[in-house]
Scaffold this active site. Sequence first.
Site, PDB file in Angstrom:
ATOM      1  N   LYS A   1       0.775   4.715   8.523  1.00  0.00           N
ATOM      2  CA  LYS A   1       1.406   4.815   7.198  1.00  0.00           C
ATOM      3  C   LYS A   1       1.724   3.415   6.726  1.00  0.00           C
ATOM      4  O   LYS A   1       1.975   2.514   7.555  1.00  0.00           O
ATOM      5  CB  LYS A   1       2.702   5.630   7.289  1.00  0.00           C
ATOM      6  CG  LYS A   1       3.099   6.255   5.991  1.00  0.00           C
ATOM      7  CD  LYS A   1       2.284   7.525   5.764  1.00  0.00           C
ATOM      8  CE  LYS A   1       2.591   8.229   4.489  1.00  0.00           C
ATOM      9  NZ  LYS A   1       1.868   9.501   4.412  1.00  0.00           N
TER      10      LYS A   1
ATOM     11  N   SER B   1     -10.017  13.846   2.506  1.00  0.00           N
ATOM     12  CA  SER B   1     -10.108  12.384   2.638  1.00  0.00           C
ATOM     13  C   SER B   1     -11.121  12.024   3.736  1.00  0.00           C
ATOM     14  O   SER B   1     -11.888  11.076   3.614  1.00  0.00           O
ATOM     15  CB  SER B   1      -8.745  11.805   3.041  1.00  0.00           C
ATOM     16  OG  SER B   1      -7.957  11.622   1.903  1.00  0.00           O
TER      17      SER B   1
ATOM     18  N   GLY C   1       4.016  20.052  -8.951  1.00  0.00           N
ATOM     19  CA  GLY C   1       3.255  18.814  -9.113  1.00  0.00           C
ATOM     20  C   GLY C   1       1.834  19.070  -8.656  1.00  0.00           C
ATOM     21  O   GLY C   1       1.318  20.192  -8.759  1.00  0.00           O
TER      22      GLY C   1
HETATM   23  P1  NAD Z   1       4.329  15.464  -7.260  1.00  0.00           P
HETATM   24  O1  NAD Z   1       5.153  14.273  -7.521  1.00  0.00           O
HETATM   25  O2  NAD Z   1       3.022  15.641  -7.959  1.00  0.00           O
HETATM   26  O3  NAD Z   1       5.192  16.796  -7.608  1.00  0.00           O
HETATM   27  C1  NAD Z   1       6.469  17.054  -7.104  1.00  0.00           C
HETATM   28  C2  NAD Z   1       7.051  18.293  -7.790  1.00  0.00           C
HETATM   29  O4  NAD Z   1       8.328  18.555  -7.216  1.00  0.00           O
HETATM   30  C3  NAD Z   1       7.276  18.150  -9.286  1.00  0.00           C
HETATM   31  O5  NAD Z   1       7.022  19.389  -9.908  1.00  0.00           O
HETATM   32  C4  NAD Z   1       8.771  17.844  -9.380  1.00  0.00           C
HETATM   33  O6  NAD Z   1       9.337  18.257 -10.623  1.00  0.00           O
HETATM   34  C5  NAD Z   1       9.289  18.704  -8.256  1.00  0.00           C
HETATM   35  N1  NAD Z   1      10.608  18.263  -7.787  1.00  0.00           N
HETATM   36  C6  NAD Z   1      11.063  16.998  -7.592  1.00  0.00           C
HETATM   37  N2  NAD Z   1      12.346  17.023  -7.207  1.00  0.00           N
HETATM   38  C7  NAD Z   1      12.689  18.322  -7.127  1.00  0.00           C
HETATM   39  C8  NAD Z   1      13.879  18.996  -6.786  1.00  0.00           C
HETATM   40  N3  NAD Z   1      14.990  18.322  -6.457  1.00  0.00           N
HETATM   41  N4  NAD Z   1      13.868  20.342  -6.794  1.00  0.00           N
HETATM   42  C9  NAD Z   1      12.764  21.036  -7.144  1.00  0.00           C
HETATM   43  N5  NAD Z   1      11.615  20.453  -7.487  1.00  0.00           N
HETATM   44  C10 NAD Z   1      11.581  19.127  -7.486  1.00  0.00           C
HETATM   45  O7  NAD Z   1       4.150  15.514  -5.673  1.00  0.00           O
HETATM   46  P2  NAD Z   1       3.010  16.273  -4.844  1.00  0.00           P
HETATM   47  O8  NAD Z   1       1.842  15.382  -4.655  1.00  0.00           O
HETATM   48  O9  NAD Z   1       2.807  17.630  -5.429  1.00  0.00           O
HETATM   49  O10 NAD Z   1       3.725  16.373  -3.415  1.00  0.00           O
HETATM   50  C11 NAD Z   1       4.690  17.382  -3.138  1.00  0.00           C
HETATM   51  C12 NAD Z   1       4.963  17.383  -1.645  1.00  0.00           C
HETATM   52  O11 NAD Z   1       3.758  17.628  -0.932  1.00  0.00           O
HETATM   53  C13 NAD Z   1       5.527  16.072  -1.070  1.00  0.00           C
HETATM   54  O12 NAD Z   1       6.385  16.410   0.015  1.00  0.00           O
HETATM   55  C14 NAD Z   1       4.283  15.382  -0.534  1.00  0.00           C
HETATM   56  O13 NAD Z   1       4.597  14.446   0.487  1.00  0.00           O
HETATM   57  C15 NAD Z   1       3.526  16.576   0.009  1.00  0.00           C
HETATM   58  N6  NAD Z   1       2.090  16.374   0.188  1.00  0.00           N
HETATM   59  C16 NAD Z   1       1.291  15.983  -0.859  1.00  0.00           C
HETATM   60  C17 NAD Z   1      -0.072  15.856  -0.661  1.00  0.00           C
HETATM   61  C18 NAD Z   1      -1.002  15.529  -1.802  1.00  0.00           C
HETATM   62  O14 NAD Z   1      -2.222  15.545  -1.587  1.00  0.00           O
HETATM   63  N7  NAD Z   1      -0.502  15.276  -3.002  1.00  0.00           N
HETATM   64  C19 NAD Z   1      -0.628  16.072   0.613  1.00  0.00           C
HETATM   65  C20 NAD Z   1       0.212  16.448   1.658  1.00  0.00           C
HETATM   66  C21 NAD Z   1       1.567  16.593   1.424  1.00  0.00           C
END
Ligand code: NAD
Length: 422
Positions: free
Chosen positions: A110, A356, A224
């Site tokens: 990381k 990936s 998200g």
């Molecule tokens: P993102 O930033 O696109 O979306 C996050 C979402 O969570 C948004 O809708 C936001 O409004 C909401 N949010 C933020 N704070 C909040 C709260 N306090 N209560 C409720 N909702 C809240 O992020 P993402 O890429 O969708 O990632 C979400 C999670 O998934 C993270 O934990 C990330 O580490 C994990 N993740 C993402 C990926 C990826 O490919 N994007 C892969 C593995 C894990």
Amino acid sequence: MNAMLNAALNQIKETSLLLSEDYSDKKTFKKVIEKILVPQKIIKGKISITGKSGKKKTFKAYRIQHNDARGPFKGGIRFHANISEDEVRALSTLMSLKCAVAGIPYGGAKGGVVVDPSKLSKEELKNLSVAYAKFVTPYIGPWRDVPAPDVNTDGRVMSFMLEAYEKKIGQMAPATFTGKPVELGGSLGRTEATGRGGAYVLQSYVKLKKLNIKTSSVAIQGFGNVGYYFAKFVSKLGFKIVAISDSSSGIYSSKGLNIQALSEFKDKGGAFKDFPIEKGMKLISNEELLGLSVTVLVPAALENAITKDNVENVSADVVFEMANGPTTTEADNYLYEKGVDVIPDILSNSGGVTVSYFEWVQNLGGYYWTEEKVNDELKKTITKAFADIDKIKKDKRISYRRAANYLSLKRIIDAMILRGRV
Ligand code: NAD
């Protein structure tokens, strides 16, 4: 030591107690575990850019390479004001476990820069990406360490980093970074991969438990990248999504929500608290969403969403972790005692890192797949990972999380022993 690192190390220690039965040479086993608890390499230092005003700005930067016994290090780079060495170390350790559980030939790493990117101009963000790439150039490469986007970094940041890296080494090397735009060798299907992969895992789980999809309700925290695509694909499978939230509010409808309408509203920059509520719908808080009586509860927003303080309200039959680390250890133990299955993050959200891996394979081969092939391969890989974990769960009579940790740690230990690293 921060809580996330403590939890990651505890998971390894706990799982090693279960695994030790499988290894007759206890001395070697103990040494391997000691090695896995510590990253192989911690790269840290300061990187500088010249700011808008002509003044030098300096930031702390990290790349932590946890373990590469199974293949090149792999893991994202995040730009965030609150990251620490402990957090980057915890996340690098979890990447080793995630790649092992998904059965893809990578280790874990990381990276991070301590910066609030919202305070940077476009030019400064580009310069920071270039400075970070130069900082890690001696330690990365297609067969060494393959970074990717993470919190607050994206395909654009990867493009800047790729350009800086290739300039420095004097040749093209697209397989050094994943999560690139398709125009620069990114894979089709990567954007949707985490949500799509989760939907495949849920499909396997439901089939195994002989649940009726038509009568299964789903509540999703977060809309998200992950929450949206997960919602889209599971509703296509026939699940009824009764609640979804963003950081402003949740929306509930017992009849089921229209994902497309919610997505169009978000695309215009709306917050759910302002969503035009129709008959049969109501706004609910994020806490209420977590307590809904649904078949599947999906934390897809942030870490530590389900804790010892709110876990007693959880009324779902299954908790399906799409965010990273959404359930604390105490809450996880409580759910296990209550007989609620928790499908762990390292399995259910591994679709992103799996695609990936496909991107890297395509870059190395110089031959690009159709989106259909990417999705088929993702389905095969993630469905097999679920089946492998389910078998261990049944054989050992343990939770899905423990089974996932067992499988991943065993794969890392075996690779370490085969390499004679102890
Ligand atoms: P993102 O930033 O696109 O979306 C996050 C979402 O969570 C948004 O809708 C936001 O409004 C909401 N949010 C933020 N704070 C909040 C709260 N306090 N209560 C409720 N909702 C809240 O992020 P993402 O890429 O969708 O990632 C979400 C999670 O998934 C993270 O934990 C990330 O580490 C994990 N993740 C993402 C990926 C990826 O490919 N994007 C892969 C593995 C894990």
